[in-house]
Design a protein around this motif. Structure first.
Motif, mmCIF file in Angstrom:
data_model
loop_
_atom_site.group_PDB
_atom_site.id
_atom_site.type_symbol
_atom_site.label_atom_id
_atom_site.label_comp_id
_atom_site.label_asym_id
_atom_site.label_seq_id
_atom_site.Cartn_x
_atom_site.Cartn_y
_atom_site.Cartn_z
ATOM 1 N N UNK A 174 5.382 2.227 -9.336
ATOM 2 C CA UNK A 174 5.076 3.482 -8.639
ATOM 3 C C UNK A 174 4.464 4.521 -9.575
ATOM 4 N N UNK A 175 4.772 4.416 -10.849
ATOM 5 C CA UNK A 175 4.154 5.339 -11.812
ATOM 6 C C UNK A 175 2.678 5.009 -11.999
ATOM 7 N N UNK A 176 2.375 3.713 -12.105
ATOM 8 C CA UNK A 176 0.985 3.302 -12.310
ATOM 9 C C UNK A 176 0.180 3.465 -11.027
ATOM 10 N N UNK A 177 0.710 2.953 -9.922
ATOM 11 C CA UNK A 177 -0.009 2.995 -8.647
ATOM 12 C C UNK A 177 0.279 4.295 -7.897
ATOM 13 N N UNK A 178 -0.075 5.388 -8.514
ATOM 14 C CA UNK A 178 0.061 6.693 -7.875
ATOM 15 C C UNK A 178 -1.041 6.857 -6.823
ATOM 16 N N UNK A 179 -0.891 7.812 -5.903
ATOM 17 C CA UNK A 179 -1.958 8.038 -4.910
ATOM 18 C C UNK A 179 -3.318 8.304 -5.551
ATOM 19 N N UNK A 180 -3.326 9.041 -6.651
ATOM 20 C CA UNK A 180 -4.599 9.322 -7.327
ATOM 21 C C UNK A 180 -5.213 8.036 -7.878
#
Length: 325
Positions: free
Chosen positions: A137-143
């Motif tokens: 979830x840290x890597x695959x952020x919305x941005x």
């Protein structure tokens, strides 16, 4: 009809004729109905994925964001081709202007290349979710998700725009009959009166970049996923982890198989009939199967679909009571 007035760049042709499938002309109405139903089913399936992803908060995850984007790109891609195919089944042959033909070829190839890059991104997403769950979830952020989709679009645009624009500047003096049901790069290159060997080689190399880059990423991701799944202590955990990837693997196999057969060949002129059949599978069958594969093999989508249908049923019931009260 072949136009004989030569334009400024030496091209005499102002329009092309799409030949379609001459051997199946006597089955035009039947083929029209079959392919129309397949097209509508693909539309409904892909729009269902997009709608559920937008409406159900449980599907607001990177995986379903990429999947809904892939569904939109895929539907847009086949929509540049299938209406033309349906018109050919009704009329036998179909005329298309010079500019419209190259526009169709570019849009189809651009969206097709983008779809393959999105498949690579989906592979990376599954790799991070299974192999790096603590950092996922840290890597695959919305941005990051928006950035990856933008990169896919930009790469697809640049890699396909260059050879198509170069080919459109070639001289076309006749004939103007394209032995295909849409304007694809290979048939257009074979009709040119100019020397197109360098353009064909450029397109071939770009097609290699698109297909094998996305394939290598998928192989890297899933080889690591398999190793991770095998090491899981519980058989239930292994089954659950594999179930999230099996649909994607099936879609990868379908798309890579047909596109490598069509485009990754040094000589495309010698097998136009088989190319047409493979292209038909790639533009009609695969887009129809993809939503089915993703929805039937995914429990989260099952539940989201049930909840959506339940809300629709409840809304209709409530509306009926209001009307008759």
């Amino acid at each position: 009809m072949l136009m004989t007035e030569v334009t400024r760049n030496g091209t005499a042709i102002q329009e092309f004729i799409l030949e379609g499938f001459p051997a199946a002309e006597h089955l035009g109405i039947l083929l029209f109905l079959v392919h129309l139903l397949a097209y509508l089913a693909s539309l409904v399936g892909n729009m269902l994925i997009i709608t559920m992803t937008c409406e159900d908060h449980r599907l607001h995850t990177p995986m379903y964001f990429f999947l809904s984007t892939f569904s939109f790109v895929e539907y847009s891609c086949i929509s540049t081709v299938i209406p033309q195919l349906l018109a050919i089944f009704l009329s036998g042959r179909q005329k298309i202007s010079f500019g419209a033909c190259f526009t169709q070829a570019f849009v189809f190839l651009f969206l097709g290349a983008t779809a393959f890059f999105l498949l690579a991104v989906l592979s990376l997403d599954r790799y991070l979710a299974i192999c790096k769950p603590l950092h996922y979830h840290t890597i695959m952020s919305p941005r990051m998700c928006v950035f990856l989709v933008t990169v896919c679009l930009v790469l697809g645009f640049l890699l396909m725009a260059i050879p198509v624009v170069m080919l459109s500047q070639s001289v076309y003096c006749g004939p103007n009959v394209i032995p295909h049901f849409f304007c694809d790069f290979g048939p257009l290159a074979n009709l040119s009166c100019s020397e197109t060997r360098s353009i064909k080689m450029l397109f071939f190399n770009f097609a290699l970049i698109v297909l094998f880059t996305s394939l290598l990423i998928a192989v890297f991701a899933y080889s690591n996923i398999v190793v991770t799944i095998v090491r899981l202590p519980s058989a239930r955990e292994r089954q659950r982890a594999f179930s999230t990837c099996s649909s994607h693997l099936i879609v990868l196999s379908l798309m890579f198989g047909s596109c490598i057969f069509i485009y990754i060949k040094p000589k495309q002129s010698s097998r136009l009939d088989t190319n047409r059949e493979a292209a038909l599978v790639n533009t009609v069958v695969t887009p129809l199967l993809n939503p089915v594969i993703y929805t039937l093999r995914n429990k989260q989508v099952h539940q989201a679909l049930k909840d959506t249908l339940s809300r629709i049923k409840h809304h209709r019931y409530h509306r009926k009571n209001v009307l008759f009260s």
